[in-house]
Enzyme design. Structure first.
Site, short mmCIF file in Angstrom:
data_model
loop_
_atom_site.label_atom_id
_atom_site.label_comp_id
_atom_site.label_asym_id
_atom_site.label_seq_id
_atom_site.Cartn_x
_atom_site.Cartn_y
_atom_site.Cartn_z
CG ASP A 138 -2.28 0.62 0.95
OD1 ASP A 138 -2.50 1.60 0.65
OD2 ASP A 138 -3.26 -0.13 0.64
CG HIS A 170 -5.59 3.76 0.58
ND1 HIS A 170 -4.81 2.45 0.57
CD2 HIS A 170 -6.84 3.46 -0.04
CE1 HIS A 170 -5.67 1.78 -0.24
NE2 HIS A 170 -7.04 2.32 -0.43
CG ASN A 183 -5.48 0.25 22.02
OD1 ASN A 183 -6.77 0.48 21.68
ND2 ASN A 183 -4.43 0.43 21.39
CG ASN A 261 -13.70 1.67 -5.60
OD1 ASN A 261 -13.92 0.82 -5.11
ND2 ASN A 261 -12.63 2.88 -5.25
CB SER A 324 -9.58 0.59 -0.65
OG SER A 324 -8.61 0.59 -1.79
#
Length: 390
Positions: A138, A170, A183, A261, A324
């Site tokens: 990425d 991204h 956490n 997309n 994505s």
């Protein structure tokens, strides 16, 4: 008058020369060789044709080279029987919908709607992705993000002249959906104990070249990752990438990619289009297909991909949409199943697809259906070698 005509003609000649020079400017090409040709032999062949190698791409048995397409050396190379293909170093794009949303203000840990929708929390008492290495190809990752840093094992870059940090946002968002920590702050990922192996192959505008992506795939093999997230796509097939994907598959690595997309029918992008890869379409919180989601016979499964909250650069959080965002939900699901079963890539893929929930959409839109982590885990018995179904 005569002098003026000569001046105009001269300008025309110079202009034509400049255009021709620009048109024939050397460019990078990926040169692929037949399977039986060794790396040493490729160097000799290219040297004999006066072509210099920028870098080797061993996964594709190819080289990235700077070539002059009108040179005699290049023209003779195209006729060489050892050459399988010559193609451009195509550019892929991350599959996120452009947005201008502000940073999210999250006071205490929340479970994003997509994580709940695929019923990941119900599986956490059985498994949380322990010991599973997830490669994320990425834009890099925010290595200082408090919701990620404990799970980041290695961050690397294959983009020349750049570090491993995310300069887009991204990659950090994708990583959070897969493995944000449980956490008490921010968000939590599908597999909150999975190990993140981030490899930057995309620039700050979300563009990545075939040659760098192949390098990133090779890095994933070298680091023995179990699963690879590929939230990007090409509109054209690259023979070099196709070869590399086949090689990765031989290493028992699960590959998951964004379907694209583009919307409409038969619009699935590469690498999601390859049979070795799980192609993921996007849905919204009402189990409807996102209007941007690509469809086609290659779609394997659908996952949440609209208004997904996750980690972002500068230790922030943000909503993003796109296939994505759907892709890492499936990657996280695979990490959970692999951590509880120890099964191989094909068995995990089959388990995820066979337990997906039909949400009433056409098969080319939803594939097997919506990923359902709880259903998959509940049908698995932990064994030494793989899966048993109840």
């Amino acid at each position: 008058m005569f002098s003026y005509l000569l001046y105009v003609l001269a300008l025309g000649v110079i202009g034509t020369g400049l255009i021709q020079k620009k048109k024939h400017r050397p460019k990078y090409k990926i040169i692929g060789f037949r399977d039986e040709v060794s790396i040493e032999e490729t160097e000799g062949i290219l040297s004999n044709h006066g072509i210099k190698i920028k870098k080797h791409l061993p996964l594709a048995n190819a080289c990235l080279c700077l070539v002059d397409e009108i040179s005699a050396g290049f023209k003779s190379l195209t006729a060489n029987d050892n050459i399988e293909f010559i193609e451009d170093d195509y550019i892929a794009m991350i599959q996120v919908i452009p947005q201008t949303a502000d940073s999210l203000k999250i006071k205490s840990q929340t479970i994003p709607w997509g994580i709940s929708k695929i019923e990941a929390p119900k599986a956490w008492k059985h498994c949380q992705g322990e010991g599973i290495k997830v490669g994320i190809i990425d834009t890099g990752i925010d290595q200082r993000h408090p919701d990620l840093k404990a799970n980041i094992k290695v961050a690397h870059s294959v983009v020349e002249g750049t570090g491993a940090d995310d300069d887009n946002g991204h990659g950090t968002h994708v990583a959070g959906t897969i493995a944000a920590l449980d956490n008490d702050i921010g968000v939590v990922g599908v597999a909150p104990k999975a190990e993140i192996y981030s490899v930057k192959a995309f620039d700050n505008k979300g563009r990545g070249r075939v040659s760098d992506i192949i390098d990133a795939l090779n890095w994933c093999i070298e680091n023995k990752v179990h699963i690879i997230n590929m939230s990007f796509g090409f509109s054209v097939n690259s023979q070099a990438l196709e070869r590399a994907i086949r090689e990765v598959h031989k290493h028992n690595i699960i590959m998951v990619a964004a379907a694209g997309n583009s919307g409409g029918k038969d619009t699935v992008l590469y690498p999601a289009k390859y049979p070795e890869v799980i192609a993921v379409a996007a849905s919204d919180n009402k189990d409807k297909a996102a209007d941007f989601s690509s469809s086609g016979p290659e779609v394997n499964i659908i996952a949440p991909g609209v208004d997904i909250s996750s980690t972002y650069i500068n230790q922030e959080y943000r909503l993003l949409s796109g296939t994505s965002m759907a892709c890492p939900h499936v990657v996280g699901a695979c990490a959970l199943l692999m951590s509880i079963s120890g099964a191989d890539a094909d068995n995990v893929k089959n388990a995820v697809l066979s337990t997906a929930r039909d949400i009433g959409l056409p098969e080319e839109t939803q594939g097997a259906g919506l990923v359902d982590v709880s259903a998959a885990v509940s049908n698995i018995k932990k064994t030494k070698g793989g899966f048993f179904y109840e």
